[in-house]
Design a protein around this motif. Structure first.
Motif, mmCIF file in Angstrom:
data_model
loop_
_atom_site.group_PDB
_atom_site.id
_atom_site.type_symbol
_atom_site.label_atom_id
_atom_site.label_comp_id
_atom_site.label_asym_id
_atom_site.label_seq_id
_atom_site.Cartn_x
_atom_site.Cartn_y
_atom_site.Cartn_z
ATOM 1 N N LYS A 109 0.812 -1.217 0.000
ATOM 2 C CA LYS A 109 0.000 0.000 0.000
ATOM 3 C C LYS A 109 0.848 1.270 0.000
ATOM 4 O O LYS A 109 0.318 2.365 0.101
ATOM 5 C CB LYS A 109 -0.934 -0.013 1.209
ATOM 6 C CG LYS A 109 -1.967 -1.122 1.133
ATOM 7 C CD LYS A 109 -2.928 -1.066 2.270
ATOM 8 C CE LYS A 109 -3.917 -2.230 2.138
ATOM 9 N NZ LYS A 109 -4.857 -2.252 3.245
ATOM 10 N N GLU A 110 2.164 1.134 -0.083
ATOM 11 C CA GLU A 110 3.064 2.294 -0.120
ATOM 12 C C GLU A 110 2.861 3.062 -1.415
ATOM 13 O O GLU A 110 2.603 2.490 -2.475
ATOM 14 C CB GLU A 110 4.523 1.849 -0.030
ATOM 15 C CG GLU A 110 4.902 1.216 1.273
ATOM 16 C CD GLU A 110 5.275 2.239 2.329
ATOM 17 O OE1 GLU A 110 5.672 3.356 1.958
ATOM 18 O OE2 GLU A 110 5.141 1.909 3.508
ATOM 19 N N VAL A 111 3.037 4.376 -1.352
ATOM 20 C CA VAL A 111 2.938 5.230 -2.532
ATOM 21 C C VAL A 111 4.334 5.383 -3.119
ATOM 22 O O VAL A 111 5.299 5.668 -2.414
ATOM 23 C CB VAL A 111 2.364 6.615 -2.145
ATOM 24 C CG1 VAL A 111 2.297 7.520 -3.358
ATOM 25 C CG2 VAL A 111 0.999 6.451 -1.500
ATOM 26 N N VAL A 112 4.448 5.182 -4.433
ATOM 27 C CA VAL A 112 5.728 5.298 -5.115
ATOM 28 C C VAL A 112 5.999 6.781 -5.366
ATOM 29 O O VAL A 112 5.164 7.482 -5.953
ATOM 30 C CB VAL A 112 5.718 4.517 -6.450
ATOM 31 C CG1 VAL A 112 7.039 4.664 -7.170
ATOM 32 C CG2 VAL A 112 5.394 3.065 -6.202
ATOM 33 N N ASN A 114 7.504 10.287 -6.963
ATOM 34 C CA ASN A 114 7.761 10.726 -8.339
ATOM 35 C C ASN A 114 9.242 10.883 -8.621
ATOM 36 O O ASN A 114 9.691 10.671 -9.740
ATOM 37 C CB ASN A 114 7.035 12.056 -8.614
ATOM 38 C CG ASN A 114 5.535 11.852 -8.681
ATOM 39 O OD1 ASN A 114 5.066 10.775 -9.041
ATOM 40 N ND2 ASN A 114 4.790 12.885 -8.319
#
Length: 149
Positions: A109-112, A114
């Motif tokens: 569920k981690e956000v990658v 930019n």
């Protein structure tokens, strides 16, 4: 093939020559039962022998080519062995796979981010001090940027 050659070459195995004076019904002038039997036996042995090998000859020939290729690959492997990088094993490979799977499940569920530089755990200075190069995501997308320092 040798028996077939003998059946028509040896005078005792060869039937008398055909001439126009011999009547078809005059069986005494034809080949004996032994000569006919010997001839047909030679034919059947030839048919059995070639019937077994003819369909398989291309497959057998192909087996010799894959065998030759494997022999060459073994020689190349043995000649190149001193140039390989040998690394001592450190535990079971299944343990490493399990660690990756556990990390994937924990971070699913981690956000990658930019910015690709935020993906690394080590700072750029620590990479420079260790002598290792960091592979940015841009290197994979743009091969020309991989050669720029």
């Amino acid at each position: 093939m040798c028996l077939l050659t003998l059946a028509v070459s040896l005078p005792t195995r060869r039937p008398p020559s055909c001439d126009k004076s011999v009547n078809e019904l005059d069986y005494d002038k034809w080949a004996s039962k032994f000569q006919v039997g010997f001839f047909y036996c030679a034919l059947y042995i030839t048919a059995l022998g070639t019937g077994d090998t003819k369909p398989n000859i291309f497959t057998m020939g192909a087996d010799y080519l894959p065998t030759l290729g494997l022999g060459v690959s073994i020689v190349v492997f043995l000649v190149g062995t001193p140039y390989y990088r040998h690394k001592a094993t450190s535990g079971s490979p299944l343990t490493n796979v399990a660690r990756v799977l556990v990390a994937v499940m924990r971070k699913r569920k981690e956000v990658v981010p930019n910015d690709p530089k935020e993906l690394y755990e080590v700072t750029l200075d620590q990479y420079n001090n260790s002598g290792k190069l960091r592979a940015d995501r841009g290197h994979l997308c743009n091969p020309e940027s991989a050669f720029k320092l």
